[in-house]
Design a protein around this motif. Structure first.
Motif, PDB file in Angstrom:
ATOM      1  N   GLY A 125       0.870  -1.135   0.173  1.00  0.00           N
ATOM      2  CA  GLY A 125       0.104  -0.170   0.158  1.00  0.00           C
ATOM      3  C   GLY A 125       0.604   1.087   0.015  1.00  0.00           C
ATOM      4  O   GLY A 125       2.082   1.183   0.378  1.00  0.00           O
ATOM      5  N   TRP A 126       0.364   2.351  -0.423  1.00  0.00           N
ATOM      6  CA  TRP A 126       0.877   3.479  -0.191  1.00  0.00           C
ATOM      7  C   TRP A 126       0.139   4.566   0.757  1.00  0.00           C
ATOM      8  O   TRP A 126      -1.320   4.444   0.506  1.00  0.00           O
ATOM      9  CB  TRP A 126       1.011   4.480  -1.622  1.00  0.00           C
ATOM     10  N   PHE A 183      -4.494   6.619   4.315  1.00  0.00           N
ATOM     11  CA  PHE A 183      -4.243   5.512   2.935  1.00  0.00           C
ATOM     12  C   PHE A 183      -4.648   6.102   1.772  1.00  0.00           C
ATOM     13  O   PHE A 183      -5.394   6.938   1.792  1.00  0.00           O
ATOM     14  CB  PHE A 183      -5.440   4.484   3.063  1.00  0.00           C
ATOM     15  N   VAL A 184      -3.639   5.899   0.750  1.00  0.00           N
ATOM     16  CA  VAL A 184      -3.895   6.400  -0.493  1.00  0.00           C
ATOM     17  C   VAL A 184      -4.158   5.482  -1.669  1.00  0.00           C
ATOM     18  O   VAL A 184      -5.143   5.432  -2.423  1.00  0.00           O
ATOM     19  CB  VAL A 184      -2.582   6.830  -0.809  1.00  0.00           C
ATOM     20  N   ALA A 185      -3.560   4.176  -1.567  1.00  0.00           N
ATOM     21  CA  ALA A 185      -3.794   3.322  -2.700  1.00  0.00           C
ATOM     22  C   ALA A 185      -3.206   1.987  -2.275  1.00  0.00           C
ATOM     23  O   ALA A 185      -2.340   1.814  -1.302  1.00  0.00           O
ATOM     24  CB  ALA A 185      -3.193   3.459  -3.950  1.00  0.00           C
ATOM     25  N   VAL A 236       4.392  13.585   3.041  1.00  0.00           N
ATOM     26  CA  VAL A 236       5.350  12.451   2.866  1.00  0.00           C
ATOM     27  C   VAL A 236       4.436  11.301   2.495  1.00  0.00           C
ATOM     28  O   VAL A 236       3.522  10.672   3.021  1.00  0.00           O
ATOM     29  CB  VAL A 236       6.000  12.524   4.070  1.00  0.00           C
ATOM     30  N   TYR A 237       5.149  10.570   1.430  1.00  0.00           N
ATOM     31  CA  TYR A 237       4.381   9.245   0.950  1.00  0.00           C
ATOM     32  C   TYR A 237       5.075   8.138   1.351  1.00  0.00           C
ATOM     33  O   TYR A 237       6.370   8.111   1.275  1.00  0.00           O
ATOM     34  CB  TYR A 237       4.456   9.334  -0.583  1.00  0.00           C
ATOM     35  N   TYR A 238       4.547   7.240   2.113  1.00  0.00           N
ATOM     36  CA  TYR A 238       5.051   6.074   2.527  1.00  0.00           C
ATOM     37  C   TYR A 238       4.455   4.827   1.831  1.00  0.00           C
ATOM     38  O   TYR A 238       3.454   4.523   1.402  1.00  0.00           O
ATOM     39  CB  TYR A 238       4.455   6.052   3.927  1.00  0.00           C
ATOM     40  N   GLY A 274       9.933   7.058   3.655  1.00  0.00           N
ATOM     41  CA  GLY A 274       8.919   7.962   3.194  1.00  0.00           C
ATOM     42  C   GLY A 274       9.657   8.860   2.252  1.00  0.00           C
ATOM     43  O   GLY A 274      11.121   9.090   2.222  1.00  0.00           O
ATOM     44  N   THR A 275       8.782   9.669   1.227  1.00  0.00           N
ATOM     45  CA  THR A 275       9.659  10.634   0.467  1.00  0.00           C
ATOM     46  C   THR A 275       8.509  11.790   0.253  1.00  0.00           C
ATOM     47  O   THR A 275       7.297  11.749   0.194  1.00  0.00           O
ATOM     48  CB  THR A 275       9.732   9.770  -1.210  1.00  0.00           C
ATOM     49  N   GLN A 276       9.346  12.941   0.325  1.00  0.00           N
ATOM     50  CA  GLN A 276       8.468  14.070   0.363  1.00  0.00           C
ATOM     51  C   GLN A 276       7.757  14.208  -1.007  1.00  0.00           C
ATOM     52  O   GLN A 276       8.498  14.515  -2.084  1.00  0.00           O
ATOM     53  CB  GLN A 276       9.303  15.341   0.707  1.00  0.00           C
ATOM     54  N   VAL A 277       6.614  14.636  -1.166  1.00  0.00           N
ATOM     55  CA  VAL A 277       5.907  15.145  -2.493  1.00  0.00           C
ATOM     56  C   VAL A 277       5.323  16.362  -2.285  1.00  0.00           C
ATOM     57  O   VAL A 277       4.481  16.698  -1.130  1.00  0.00           O
ATOM     58  CB  VAL A 277       4.903  14.090  -2.907  1.00  0.00           C
ATOM     59  N   THR A 278       5.857  17.587  -2.821  1.00  0.00           N
ATOM     60  CA  THR A 278       5.425  18.973  -2.610  1.00  0.00           C
ATOM     61  C   THR A 278       4.901  19.457  -4.099  1.00  0.00           C
ATOM     62  O   THR A 278       5.364  19.712  -5.020  1.00  0.00           O
ATOM     63  CB  THR A 278       6.545  19.905  -2.076  1.00  0.00           C
TER      64      THR A 278
END
Length: 124
Positions: free
Chosen positions: A35-36, A47-49, A93-95, A117-121
């Motif tokens: 999951g993301w 939860f995203v996906a 931040v996407y995990y 995690g990775t930052q999305v801006t």
């Protein structure tokens, strides 16, 4: 021990696209759902996906349906999140998360391993 490593985050203008990747260690990657999740400033992790073990079933939170696509490449132990038509509210931040079973869930209780995690801006 299983390790997950996200990549592909960054700064993008509203309406743009990013593709996140998650490399997962371990020889049994194809047995597990992935999951993301994301956590925006001052918000709870959400939860995203999710994608099941074979890639034949996916699910998305309502706010990203039609814009995000989750996929996996089992021979390469990698999961992807293609994000299109990005909005400022997608900033987080996407995990990447591995579930301890073959099917995803909308809550993190069955997640047994997390990435860093990775930052999305997304700028307006």
């Amino acid at each position: 021990q299983v390790y997950l490593r996200e990549s592909g985050g960054g700064l993008v203008q509203a309406g743009g696209s990013l593709r996140l990747s998650c490399a997962v260690s371990g020889r049994t990657f194809s047995n597990y759902a992935v999951g993301w999740f994301r956590q925006g400033p001052g918000k709870e992790r959400e939860f995203v996906a999710g994608i099941n073990w074979s890639g034949t079933s996916t699910n998305y939170t309502d706010s990203v349906k039609g814009r995000f696509t989750v996929s996996r490449d089992n021979p390469k132990n990698t999961v992807f999140l293609q994000m299109n038509s990005l909005k400022p509210e997608d900033t987080a931040v996407y995990y990447c998360a591995r579930y301890g079973r073959s099917y995803y869930a909308l809550t993190p209780q069955s997640v047994d391993y997390w990435g860093q995690g990775t930052q999305v801006t997304v700028s307006s």
